[in-house]
Design an enzyme around this catalytic site. Structure first.
Site, PDB file in Angstrom:
ATOM      1  N   PRO A   1       3.428  73.494  -9.947  1.00 17.64           N
ATOM      2  CA  PRO A   1       3.207  74.516  -8.905  1.00 17.64           C
ATOM      3  C   PRO A   1       1.741  74.529  -8.483  1.00 17.64           C
ATOM      4  O   PRO A   1       0.869  74.097  -9.246  1.00 17.64           O
ATOM      5  CB  PRO A   1       3.577  75.825  -9.595  1.00 17.64           C
ATOM      6  CG  PRO A   1       3.660  75.546 -11.038  1.00 17.64           C
ATOM      7  CD  PRO A   1       3.707  74.081 -11.259  1.00 17.64           C
TER       8      PRO A   1
ATOM      9  N   HIS B   1       7.941  69.015   5.098  1.00 15.11           N
ATOM     10  CA  HIS B   1       8.438  69.936   4.054  1.00 15.11           C
ATOM     11  C   HIS B   1       9.976  69.972   4.100  1.00 15.11           C
ATOM     12  O   HIS B   1      10.588  71.029   4.214  1.00 15.11           O
ATOM     13  CB  HIS B   1       7.852  71.340   4.240  1.00 15.11           C
ATOM     14  CG  HIS B   1       7.759  72.104   2.955  1.00 15.11           C
ATOM     15  ND1 HIS B   1       6.678  72.839   2.576  1.00 15.11           N
ATOM     16  CD2 HIS B   1       8.646  72.238   1.935  1.00 15.11           C
ATOM     17  CE1 HIS B   1       6.889  73.404   1.402  1.00 15.11           C
ATOM     18  NE2 HIS B   1       8.087  73.046   0.985  1.00 15.11           N
TER      19      HIS B   1
ATOM     20  N   ASP C   1       5.393  65.150   1.602  1.00 18.75           N
ATOM     21  CA  ASP C   1       6.352  66.080   2.218  1.00 18.75           C
ATOM     22  C   ASP C   1       5.687  67.434   2.436  1.00 18.75           C
ATOM     23  O   ASP C   1       6.270  68.311   3.073  1.00 18.75           O
ATOM     24  CB  ASP C   1       7.575  66.233   1.298  1.00 18.75           C
ATOM     25  CG  ASP C   1       8.651  67.099   1.930  1.00 18.75           C
ATOM     26  OD1 ASP C   1       9.038  66.811   3.078  1.00 18.75           O
ATOM     27  OD2 ASP C   1       9.093  68.070   1.286  1.00 18.75           O
TER      28      ASP C   1
ATOM     29  N   GLU D   1      -0.375  72.678   6.391  1.00 18.75           N
ATOM     30  CA  GLU D   1       0.930  72.610   7.066  1.00 18.75           C
ATOM     31  C   GLU D   1       1.302  73.883   7.824  1.00 18.75           C
ATOM     32  O   GLU D   1       2.151  73.852   8.714  1.00 18.75           O
ATOM     33  CB  GLU D   1       2.040  72.229   6.078  1.00 18.75           C
ATOM     34  CG  GLU D   1       2.440  73.289   5.087  1.00 18.75           C
ATOM     35  CD  GLU D   1       3.528  72.789   4.121  1.00 18.75           C
ATOM     36  OE1 GLU D   1       3.327  71.756   3.466  1.00 18.75           O
ATOM     37  OE2 GLU D   1       4.575  73.458   4.025  1.00 18.75           O
TER      38      GLU D   1
ATOM     39  N   ARG E   1       3.131  70.670  -3.507  1.00 18.69           N
ATOM     40  CA  ARG E   1       2.456  71.541  -2.545  1.00 18.69           C
ATOM     41  C   ARG E   1       1.217  70.809  -2.037  1.00 18.69           C
ATOM     42  O   ARG E   1       0.546  70.107  -2.799  1.00 18.69           O
ATOM     43  CB  ARG E   1       2.030  72.865  -3.180  1.00 18.69           C
ATOM     44  CG  ARG E   1       3.135  73.899  -3.325  1.00 18.69           C
ATOM     45  CD  ARG E   1       3.610  74.468  -1.979  1.00 18.69           C
ATOM     46  NE  ARG E   1       4.666  75.459  -2.136  1.00 18.69           N
ATOM     47  CZ  ARG E   1       5.971  75.185  -2.122  1.00 18.69           C
ATOM     48  NH1 ARG E   1       6.397  73.945  -1.961  1.00 18.69           N
ATOM     49  NH2 ARG E   1       6.860  76.149  -2.266  1.00 18.69           N
TER      50      ARG E   1
ATOM     51  N   THR F   1       5.585  65.866  -3.231  1.00 23.13           N
ATOM     52  CA  THR F   1       6.603  66.773  -2.685  1.00 23.13           C
ATOM     53  C   THR F   1       6.431  68.157  -3.315  1.00 23.13           C
ATOM     54  O   THR F   1       7.325  68.991  -3.245  1.00 23.13           O
ATOM     55  CB  THR F   1       8.048  66.262  -2.949  1.00 23.13           C
ATOM     56  OG1 THR F   1       8.249  66.152  -4.361  1.00 23.13           O
ATOM     57  CG2 THR F   1       8.311  64.925  -2.290  1.00 23.13           C
TER      58      THR F   1
ATOM     59  N   ILE G   1      12.308  70.053 -11.335  1.00 20.84           N
ATOM     60  CA  ILE G   1      12.353  68.938 -10.374  1.00 20.84           C
ATOM     61  C   ILE G   1      11.837  67.646 -11.011  1.00 20.84           C
ATOM     62  O   ILE G   1      12.494  66.598 -10.956  1.00 20.84           O
ATOM     63  CB  ILE G   1      11.536  69.284  -9.106  1.00 20.84           C
ATOM     64  CG1 ILE G   1      12.160  70.483  -8.388  1.00 20.84           C
ATOM     65  CG2 ILE G   1      11.450  68.085  -8.170  1.00 20.84           C
ATOM     66  CD1 ILE G   1      11.313  71.093  -7.286  1.00 20.84           C
TER      67      ILE G   1
ATOM     68  N   ASP H   1       2.351  67.526 -18.593  1.00 19.90           N
ATOM     69  CA  ASP H   1       2.811  68.908 -18.396  1.00 19.90           C
ATOM     70  C   ASP H   1       2.199  69.760 -19.490  1.00 19.90           C
ATOM     71  O   ASP H   1       1.931  69.270 -20.601  1.00 19.90           O
ATOM     72  CB  ASP H   1       4.355  68.974 -18.455  1.00 19.90           C
ATOM     73  CG  ASP H   1       4.893  70.277 -17.868  1.00 19.90           C
ATOM     74  OD1 ASP H   1       4.591  71.351 -18.415  1.00 19.90           O
ATOM     75  OD2 ASP H   1       5.608  70.218 -16.861  1.00 19.90           O
TER      76      ASP H   1
END
Ligand code: NAI
Length: 329
Positions: free
Chosen positions: A206, A295, A258, A263, A234, A232, A154, A173
């Site tokens: 993640p 979400h 998001d 949630e 988690r 967007t 993504i 990353d």
């Protein structure tokens, strides 16, 4: 295989039914998976769950006692399932790792643009016959520095789209994507440098122990004043209370979310008749520079079709006792 499909929504049922084509005996349930609702999986060999379902150790123990052997996630992320515990019980877990990274990446850019150019506010003004432009000033994306945290499937698409806008790309990353360096002139850097140099920061790692509250008070303090923060990924990637404090002090200029750490039981549901019990989201809802979606980033017809198709294929692999490329190992 008889499968209890928890937490199914109107928006996805037709895709599941079509992809299944009666191959499996799918019991489509509205209920979330919780300790109390495990009974709904009676007589089933497998269950199928989504991001808000509870896959904690006590729930897994109950499912194991009932003879559940397989869990098919209709999502890419699997932070809601205690994977190690499931393994210890011999439960096989499959997921849908790659249903449409474009859907989430495009939605991420949509939030960035909507926040920057104040599109929601402008639309509501027009509905009120207020055609004034005061308070709607945005900024050019061209030339801005965007920090992408997580340049997997993504994050790398978000980087490519924003590179097309003329943004400079900073990346963080554990693994460098050399194509991104070549195609987007992305510069990999450490988290502190990314935070201190980016005008916009977008989260695409993640959620796991190492990334829980990756964005917290200390990181927010290192960011440029007025930074735009987009999540967007988690909810648990950010400490929401720290973000609220950052918004109040204006250290954070915009926040697009998001996903939300609380949630479960809130997102995906119509609570319009209820008294809102969650004070954190209530506070966020009062801020004009915050955009909240429920979400929704994955929600395209392409993604729903792919989720359903892959889930049915995953179940076939499990039923036949074959290795599955989408197994969470
Ligand atoms: P991916 O696995 O392709 O990419 C994740 C990247 O994060 C990888 O490049 C990996 O090296 C990096 N990473 C992992 N741990 C790290 C660490 N501790 N430090 C630095 N980098 C680390 O995953 P993908 O498909 O890009 O999805 C990313 C996340 O987006 C998912 O885990 C999920 O939580 C979220 N997501 C959100 C959706 C939504 O509707 N809002 C839908 C789908 C996914």
């Amino acid at each position: 295989m008889k499968v209890a499909v928890f937490n199914t929504h109107k928006f996805e049922k037709e895709y599941l039914i079509k992809a299944n084509a009666n191959k499996h005996d799918l019991k489509l349930l509205d209920s979330y998976l919780t300790l109390d609702t495990t009974v709904l999986a009676e007589d089933c060999e497998g269950i199928c769950i989504f991001t808000q379902d509870n896959g904690s150790a006590p729930v897994l123990d109950k499912l194991h006692e009932m003879g559940i052997k397989y869990i098919a996630l209709r999502s890419a992320g699997y932070n809601n399932v205690d994977i190690a515990h499931a393994k210890s019980l011999g439960i096989r877990i499959v997921r849908v790792p790659d249903y449409s990274p474009n859907a989430i990446a495009e939605f991420t850019v949509a939030i960035i643009l909507a926040l920057n150019r104040k599109l929601i506010r402008s639309h509501y003004r027009i509905m009120e016959m207020n055609f004034s432009l005061d308070g709607l000033v945005g900024f050019d994306m061209h030339g801005k520095t965007v920090g992408i945290i997580g340049t997997g499937k993504i994050g790398r698409i978000v980087a490519k789209i924003l590179h097309g806008f003329g943004c400079h790309i900073l990346a963080y990353d554990a693994m460098k994507d050399q194509n991104l360096v070549k195609e987007c002139k992305a510069t990999y850097t450490d988290l502190d440098t990314l935070c201190s140099q980016s005008d916009i920061i977008s989260l695409h790692v993640p959620l796991m122990e190492q990334t829980h509250y990756l964005i917290n008070e200390a990181q927010i303090a290192k960011m440029k004043k007025g930074v735009m923060l987009i999540n967007t990924g988690r909810g648990g990637l950010v400490n929401t209370q720290d973000v609220i404090n950052g918004l109040k002090s204006q250290q954070i200029g915009y926040y697009g979310m998001d996903v939300y750490e609380e949630e479960e039981g809130l997102f995906f549901e119509d609570h319009s008749e209820d008294i809102l019990q969650d004070d954190m989201i209530a506070r966020l809802m009062t801020l004009r520079n915050v955009m909240i979606t429920s979400h929704q980033a994955f929600l395209t017809n392409t993604a729903l079709g792919n989720i359903a198709q892959t889930t049915v294929e995953n179940l076939e692999c499990l039923e036949q006792g074959l290795p599955c490329k989408n197994e969470v190992l």
